[in-house]
Design an enzyme around this catalytic site. Structure first.
Site, PDB file in Angstrom:
ATOM      1  N   GLY A   1       0.831  -1.300  -0.041  1.00  0.00           N
ATOM      2  CA  GLY A   1      -0.052   0.016   0.202  1.00  0.00           C
ATOM      3  C   GLY A   1       0.916   1.267   0.049  1.00  0.00           C
ATOM      4  CB  CYS A   2       3.733   2.453   2.009  1.00  0.00           C
ATOM      5  SG  CYS A   2       2.767   2.350   3.675  1.00  0.00           S
ATOM      6  CB  THR A   3       5.207   0.394  -2.932  1.00  0.00           C
ATOM      7  OG1 THR A   3       6.205  -0.056  -1.857  1.00  0.00           O
ATOM      8  CG2 THR A   3       6.056   0.462  -4.136  1.00  0.00           C
TER       9      THR A   3
ATOM     10  CB  ALA B   1       5.670   6.282  -2.250  1.00  0.00           C
TER      11      ALA B   1
END
Length: 151
Positions: free
Chosen positions: A43-45, A48
């Site tokens: 999710g964070c990738t 970003a």
């Protein structure tokens, strides 16, 4: 979550290159300040990379994107290099900004309770005032959503 219309709490944190950044350094510019749980997770990738893809449009609108997590400077550097991120990632290992922005919360995963960062994005105006606040944002759609908020 912090209230809209209140001054954004100032902080000083190191970026992925170890350079100190203070929120007040960005007065006169709009700031998209997003808090995320961890570098190199799915999710964070996605979030970003979404900000990276739209970054030229954020710049056109006079906005700076700052990502904050409790990961180390070294972890942020690897995350930036692996994904070609053109914006600043701030390392908040002491939870200074994370707690000031009220994003350190109790989370439940598979019945297990732990403390962690709840994915939250703030839009801060040129005077350093919070004008938008979004809690529990969807990683994939958050960058486009924030770009729309700048219109």
């Amino acid at each position: 979550m912090l209230q809209i219309g209140t001054p954004a709490p100032d902080f000083t944190l190191p970026d992925q290159d170890g350079q100190e950044h203070t929120l007040s350094d960005y007065r006169g510019q709009k700031v998209v300040l997003y808090f995320y749980p961890r570098d190199n997770t799915a999710g964070c990738t996605k979030q970003a990379c979404g900000f990276a893809e739209l970054y030229p449009q954020f710049q056109e609108k006079g906005a700076v994107v700052l990502g904050v997590s409790k990961d180390s400077v070294a972890s942020h550097k690897r995350f930036e290099q692996k994904n070609g991120l053109p914006f600043t990632l701030l390392s908040d290992t002491e939870l200074v900004a994370i707690q000031a922005y009220d994003v350190w919360k109790e989370k439940k995963l598979y019945g297990k309770v732990s403390m962690g960062v709840v994915r939250t994005t703030y839009l801060i105006d040129e005077a350093g005032v919070i004008v938008k606040a979004f809690g529990k944002v969807k990683a994939a759609s958050n960058p486009a959503q924030m770009l729309e908020e700048l219109a």
